[in-house]
Scaffold this motif. Structure first.
Motif, mmCIF file in Angstrom:
data_model
loop_
_atom_site.group_PDB
_atom_site.id
_atom_site.type_symbol
_atom_site.label_atom_id
_atom_site.label_comp_id
_atom_site.label_asym_id
_atom_site.label_seq_id
_atom_site.Cartn_x
_atom_site.Cartn_y
_atom_site.Cartn_z
ATOM 1 N N PHE A 39 0.796 -1.236 0.000
ATOM 2 C CA PHE A 39 0.000 0.000 0.000
ATOM 3 C C PHE A 39 0.831 1.288 0.000
ATOM 4 O O PHE A 39 0.307 2.358 -0.296
ATOM 5 C CB PHE A 39 -0.966 0.000 1.193
ATOM 6 N N GLY A 40 2.089 1.209 0.384
ATOM 7 C CA GLY A 40 2.934 2.408 0.370
ATOM 8 C C GLY A 40 2.591 3.421 1.449
ATOM 9 O O GLY A 40 2.847 4.617 1.304
ATOM 10 N N THR A 41 2.021 2.937 2.551
ATOM 11 C CA THR A 41 1.588 3.840 3.630
ATOM 12 C C THR A 41 2.369 3.613 4.930
ATOM 13 O O THR A 41 1.897 3.965 6.011
ATOM 14 C CB THR A 41 0.088 3.618 3.931
ATOM 15 N N GLY A 42 3.553 3.051 4.838
ATOM 16 C CA GLY A 42 4.248 2.533 6.015
ATOM 17 C C GLY A 42 4.916 3.530 6.944
ATOM 18 O O GLY A 42 5.537 3.126 7.933
ATOM 19 N N ARG A 43 4.823 4.815 6.635
ATOM 20 C CA ARG A 43 5.315 5.848 7.552
ATOM 21 C C ARG A 43 4.310 6.994 7.537
ATOM 22 O O ARG A 43 3.643 7.213 6.517
ATOM 23 C CB ARG A 43 6.675 6.391 7.106
ATOM 24 N N PRO A 44 4.222 7.738 8.636
ATOM 25 C CA PRO A 44 3.240 8.838 8.670
ATOM 26 C C PRO A 44 3.345 9.764 7.463
ATOM 27 O O PRO A 44 2.324 10.179 6.906
ATOM 28 C CB PRO A 44 3.585 9.568 9.968
ATOM 29 N N LEU A 50 4.276 9.063 4.531
ATOM 30 C CA LEU A 50 3.905 8.379 3.288
ATOM 31 C C LEU A 50 2.399 8.146 3.197
ATOM 32 O O LEU A 50 1.845 7.993 2.109
ATOM 33 C CB LEU A 50 4.606 7.014 3.196
ATOM 34 N N ALA A 51 1.757 8.098 4.348
ATOM 35 C CA ALA A 51 0.337 7.729 4.383
ATOM 36 C C ALA A 51 -0.553 8.884 3.932
ATOM 37 O O ALA A 51 -0.243 10.055 4.166
ATOM 38 C CB ALA A 51 -0.040 7.297 5.792
ATOM 39 N N ASP A 52 -1.648 8.551 3.288
ATOM 40 C CA ASP A 52 -2.658 9.553 2.958
ATOM 41 C C ASP A 52 -3.305 10.045 4.255
ATOM 42 O O ASP A 52 -3.272 9.359 5.283
ATOM 43 C CB ASP A 52 -3.706 8.933 2.033
ATOM 44 N N THR A 95 -5.736 7.640 6.179
ATOM 45 C CA THR A 95 -5.033 6.512 6.803
ATOM 46 C C THR A 95 -4.286 6.973 8.045
ATOM 47 O O THR A 95 -4.335 6.324 9.102
ATOM 48 C CB THR A 95 -4.041 5.879 5.798
ATOM 49 N N LEU A 96 -3.611 8.109 7.927
ATOM 50 C CA LEU A 96 -2.846 8.630 9.065
ATOM 51 C C LEU A 96 -3.772 8.975 10.226
ATOM 52 O O LEU A 96 -3.497 8.626 11.383
ATOM 53 C CB LEU A 96 -2.033 9.855 8.643
ATOM 54 N N GLN A 137 -6.808 7.817 10.875
ATOM 55 C CA GLN A 137 -7.426 6.624 11.462
ATOM 56 C C GLN A 137 -6.427 5.828 12.299
ATOM 57 O O GLN A 137 -6.738 5.381 13.406
ATOM 58 C CB GLN A 137 -7.992 5.751 10.331
ATOM 59 N N THR A 138 -5.227 5.674 11.766
ATOM 60 C CA THR A 138 -4.214 4.896 12.484
ATOM 61 C C THR A 138 -3.796 5.610 13.766
ATOM 62 O O THR A 138 -3.642 4.981 14.824
ATOM 63 C CB THR A 138 -2.983 4.661 11.584
#
Lengths: 229, 229
Positions: free
Chosen positions: B187-192, B194-196, B199-200, B202-203
Motif C-alpha cells: 500500500f505504500g503507507t508505512g510511515r506517517p 507516506l500515508a494519505d 489513513t494517518l 485513522q491509524t
C-alpha cells in the motif's frame, strides 16, 4: 476469522510471524496453532511456540489455513503422509489456503495447488511445477482462494495484502502504517538478481545443502501413488 | 553468541521474530527467552512462546539483550519495577543492548539510553527524550553498543544490520538474500509522511487509544526516584 496455522518442528519462525501479525488485525480473529501433538514446538530461530491443538482436535474448516516453510525440516515433512494428508483434508474445507516461503511445497504435495499460480522461496520456486502449480516470481500471489507468499520476509507483504483482500484496502493501508512497513534493506541483496555474484554463489551453496530439491520428484511420485495429486 | 530475549505477556510477535531470525545466523548462536516466570507467554498475535528461563535463572551477561515492544502490554511493563530493574541489571553487563519498536521505551525507563541515539515506533519516538535518549528518525540506529530498531517490521532491517555489524558485511549480504528481503509493501503507507491523510488520521486514533503516552512523564519520574535514571 478462524486462522489455523501449522507449526512443524523446526519451522521458520519469521514465516509464521509476519502472517500471524497481519491476520490478528482481521475482524473476529482467533487462532489455533496445530501440530501432530499438542505442546511445545521448536522453531528454527531459538524460540519455541505452543501447539494449542493436534491434528484431531483442531478446527476442520478454518477460514484460513496457513503453512510456513523451512529448510531440512520442511523437506522432512514432505515425506510425512500424516502431515500431507492433514493439510489436504483441512485444505479441502478451508476458505483460504495459504503459505509463505517454501511452505507452498507442502501445499503442492498435498495436492492443493494444481492449476494455481503460486509463489515460493527463490531457490525452490520452479519445483512447484512438479505438483501441478504455476510457479510465479512475485512477492506474493493470490489466485482465487490460494494465497502464497515468497521467501521468509515476504510473509509481511503477503499478510498485509491479505488484510486488503479480506477486510478492504482502507484496512490494509491502516495496517501497513501500524506495522511501520517502510523497509530499508541494509544491503540491497534480497533477490538473486539483486545480489552480487559472490553473495549469490555463497548463498546458493548454503541453501543447496539445506534444501534437497533433488528429492522433490520422488515426493511428487509418492503423492500421486497416495492419491493426493 | 548468547542472545537473551525478553518476552513479556502480550509482546508484539513480529518484534521478536525479525531479530531472532537474524540473530540465529550469528556464529555460535544460542538463545534464552526470559520472563518473570518460566513457561508459556502469550504474544499479541495468537501465538504463544515458551519462556525458557526466569529472571533468576537466565544468563546474567548475554552477548545480546533484546527487548520487543507492544501497545498496552508494553505500557504495563513500564510501570513494573521488577521488569525495569531486571533490564537495567542485565543491560549493565550485556555486550549489546537492543530493542525493536517501542521496546526502546523499556530500555529508556531502565536507564540504558541516556545520551544515546535511539529509534522507536513512530508514535512513541519523541517520548524517548523523557529518558535522556536522543530520538532518531531512522529505520534502525546503532550508537556504540545500543542498537534499536524502529516500529515492528523494522526488526528485520535491524536484525540484518546487526549481522553486518557483528559478523561482517559479507555475512549480512548473504543473510539478506537468504531472507529474500526485497520488500514490496502493498500500500505504500508505512510511515506517517507516506500515508494519505485518512489513513494517518485513522491509524493515529487507534494507536492513541492503545499507547497512553501521557503516562510516560510519570514513568520517568518514578525511574528517577528509583535511581534508574
Amino acid at each position: 476469522m478462524k486462522v489455523l496455522a501449522l507449526a512443524f518442528p523446526g519451522f521458520t519462525f519469521i514465516d509464521l510471524a509476519g502472517p500471524m501479525q497481519a491476520f490478528m488485525m482481521l475482524p473476529g480473529f482467533s487462532s489455533q496453532i496445530v501440530w501432530q501433538g499438542k505442546g511445545i514446538v521448536d522453531s528454527d530461530a531459538g524460540v519455541s511456540v505452543q501447539a494449542t491443538e493436534d491434528f484431531g482436535s483442531c478446527w476442520k474448516d478454518p477460514d484460513i489455513l496457513f503453512v510456513p516453510g523451512n529448510t531440512r525440516s520442511l523437506f522432512k515433512q514432505l515425506q510425512d503422509d500424516r502431515t500431507l494428508d492433514f493439510i489436504a483434508g483441512v485444505g479441502s474445507r478451508a476458505t483460504w489456503i495459504t503459505s509463505v516461503c517454501n511452505g507452498s511445497l507442502l501445499l503442492g504435495a498435498a495436492g492443493l495447488l494444481k492449476g494455481y499460480k503460486a509463489a515460493s522461496y527463490w531457490y525452490t520456486r520452479e519445483h512447484l511445477s512438479l505438483f501441478g502449480a504455476i510457479p510465479t516470481d512475485a512477492r506474493y500471489v493470490i489466485d482465487r482462494n490460494r494465497a502464497t507468499g515468497g521467501g521468509m520476509t515476504a510473509g509481511i507483504d503477503f499478510g498485509l495484502a491479505m488484510i486488503g483482500q479480506i477486510a478492504g484496502e482502507a484496512a490494509g493501508r491502516v495496517a501497513e502504517l501500524s506495522f511501520e512497513y517502510a523497509p530499508q534493506p541494509p544491503f540491497g541483496t534480497g533477490r538473486p538478481e539483486l545480489a552480487d555474484p559472490a553473495t549469490l554463489a555463497q548463498t546458493t551453496e548454503i541453501v543447496k545443502q539445506l534444501m534437497p530439491v533433488q528429492e522433490l520428484e520422488g515426493v511428487g511420485a509418492r503423492c500421486r501413488t497416495m492419491g493426493r495429486l
